[in-house]
Write an enzyme that holds these catalytic residues in place. Structure first.
Site, mmCIF file in Angstrom:
data_model
loop_
_atom_site.group_PDB
_atom_site.id
_atom_site.type_symbol
_atom_site.label_atom_id
_atom_site.label_comp_id
_atom_site.label_asym_id
_atom_site.label_seq_id
_atom_site.Cartn_x
_atom_site.Cartn_y
_atom_site.Cartn_z
ATOM 1 N N ALA A 40 35.951 10.422 -35.086
ATOM 2 C CA ALA A 40 35.077 10.944 -36.134
ATOM 3 C C ALA A 40 34.882 12.449 -36.036
ATOM 4 O O ALA A 40 34.679 13.115 -37.049
ATOM 5 C CB ALA A 40 33.723 10.242 -36.086
ATOM 6 N N GLN A 87 28.230 5.588 -37.131
ATOM 7 C CA GLN A 87 27.358 4.525 -36.621
ATOM 8 C C GLN A 87 27.168 3.384 -37.610
ATOM 9 O O GLN A 87 26.509 2.387 -37.302
ATOM 10 C CB GLN A 87 25.982 5.117 -36.287
ATOM 11 C CG GLN A 87 25.986 6.208 -35.237
ATOM 12 C CD GLN A 87 26.204 5.678 -33.831
ATOM 13 O OE1 GLN A 87 26.051 4.485 -33.566
ATOM 14 N NE2 GLN A 87 26.568 6.563 -32.913
ATOM 15 N N HIS A 125 35.733 3.672 -31.336
ATOM 16 C CA HIS A 125 34.998 3.314 -30.119
ATOM 17 C C HIS A 125 33.519 3.050 -30.359
ATOM 18 O O HIS A 125 32.789 2.704 -29.431
ATOM 19 C CB HIS A 125 35.181 4.377 -29.030
ATOM 20 C CG HIS A 125 34.388 5.620 -29.213
ATOM 21 N ND1 HIS A 125 34.816 6.678 -29.982
ATOM 22 C CD2 HIS A 125 33.194 5.994 -28.711
ATOM 23 C CE1 HIS A 125 33.916 7.649 -29.945
ATOM 24 N NE2 HIS A 125 32.911 7.252 -29.182
ATOM 25 N N CYS A 144 26.976 13.293 -27.091
ATOM 26 C CA CYS A 144 27.707 14.537 -27.345
ATOM 27 C C CYS A 144 26.845 15.777 -27.145
ATOM 28 O O CYS A 144 27.326 16.897 -27.262
ATOM 29 C CB CYS A 144 28.287 14.520 -28.750
ATOM 30 S SG CYS A 144 29.537 13.239 -28.961
#
Length: 391
Positions: A75, A183, A205, A330
């Site tokens: 993404a 998400q 993932h 992140c």
């Protein structure tokens, strides 16, 4: 899920790869090793068929056509192509980017990168419930806006955003609307056509597939096509050139297909388990508060404030018993409060008391009980006795 005795409650950071997905990838690694761009022999054709079958599966599940799905490394890359590439491809009179205050860093940083090309970035606020302020967005929109980017589900709080309403507003002014939907697959059904977005980003993932592969959806009705940020052999229509990882594409598609078949029941089970977990924590210590408790949220998300407790210290004390997080993986290690929580009006002190727990496919009641017990012990060790121990 238990790994070496650790209860895994960080499903929004990364999901375990489903064993059924591993089986698909293992088989593909043995037989689809040829380059899918090799047009001169049958093994190349075979690998290409596998890639295209994966693309078609993903598109079908998410309400798109196969040619509207571009494979990426994840993404983050898809966000960069859509936001920065979308801004660079916009007509010269459109130099403004509108992004919500709660976007992932991959969107925010891509937007700010456009400033080096003469664009201006404007932040759209959210309310205390973490939902984007549609009235503020409407006031900011005009025919000078190039890109609007609002995520589908927040990666920290799990709050669901009004994607269709944002899409309708952006379309009124001819802006390119991108949605970071990373998400979204675990939070609800996805219908990209019904959403009305021009672009959407995904990562394998986050839905029990492998790391290293994702997708960028591009609507056929988009006002323009994002400019490519990389150059090579022209794969993926030139939008994202590079040799495609056939086994990863197949694993991604297998994970999406499992969600098609099992997603509704899984979301209901996980939401019920999450509610039990939240109730157990609140019974343990009344200071546990669910963030924006009345807002629509990711079924596994339990983003909570434990008033008066340093969340970072508590998280350390929970190791190795429980794997949870302070927020987005992140931004781990970044000094300062979460920009998401700040945008929702939380003070630095309140934000410093927040923990994100997220349950998922392999969570169960015994793990919830084990996690609650570990949290109780950690609170005692931190000098913050629970109601029970203080009584």
């Amino acid at each position: 899920m238990l790994i070496d005795g650790t209860v895994y409650l960080d499903y929004q950071a990364a999901t375990p790869v489903d064993p059924r997905v591993i089986e698909v990838m293992t088989a593909s690694m043995a037989t689809d090793f040829a380059n899918p761009s090799s047009d001169d022999h049958s093994l190349g054709w075979r690998a290409r068929r596998s890639v295209e079958q994966a693309r078609a599966t993903i598109a079908d599940v998410w309400g798109a056509l196969a040619e509207e799905i571009t494979f990426t490394s994840g993404a983050t890359e898809a966000n960069n192509i859509a936001v920065l590439g979308g801004a660079l491809a916009a007509p010269s009179e459109r130099r403004r980017l509108l992004v919500s205050a709660i976007e992932h860093k991959a969107v925010l940083e891509a937007a700010y990168a456009a400033e080096r090309h003469g664009c201006a970035v404007e932040i759209i606020p959210v309310g205390a419930d973490g939902i984007v302020d549609l009235a503020a967005l409407r006031r900011s929109l005009d025919d000078t806006v190039a890109v609007v980017s609002v995520m589908a589900v927040n990666n920290e709080t799990g709050i669901v955003q009004p994607v269709r309403q944002v899409a309708d507003l952006a379309a009124q002014f001819g802006a390119f609307f991108h949605c970071d939907a990373t998400q979204a697959p675990l939070a609800g059904e996805i219908d990209l056509f019904a959403w009305g977005v021009d672009a959407a980003s995904f990562s394998s993932h986050k839905l029990y597939g492998p790391k290293g592969v994702g997708a960028l959806y591009l609507s056929p009705d988009r006002p323009w096509t994002p400019r490519s940020l990389t150059f090579g052999g022209g794969q993926e229509g030139g939008v994202r050139p590079g040799t495609l990882p056939t086994p990863l594409c197949g694993g991604f598609a297998a994970a999406v297909d499992i969600m098609r078949r099992e997603g509704e029941a899984e979301r209901a089970r996980v939401a019920s388990l999450r509610d039990d977990f939240v109730a157990a924590l609140q019974a343990l210590d009344a200071r546990f508060k669910l963030t924006a408790a009345d807002a629509p949220r990711h079924p596994g998300n339990a983003h909570m404030t434990l008033c008066g407790v340093d969340a970072a210290d508590l998280l350390v004390r929970l190791q190795p018993a429980v794997a949870a997080s302070l927020g987005s993986a992140c931004t781990s290690g970044v000094i300062g409060s979460s920009h998401v929580l700040s945008a929702m009006g939380l003070s630095d002190e309140e934000a410093g008391s927040c923990l994100r727990f997220c349950l998922g496919r392999f969570s169960d009641a015994s793990q919830v009980a084990q996690a609650v017990e570990a949290i109780q012990a950690a609170l005692k060790g931190a000098g913050n006795p629970t109601k029970a121990s203080a009584a």
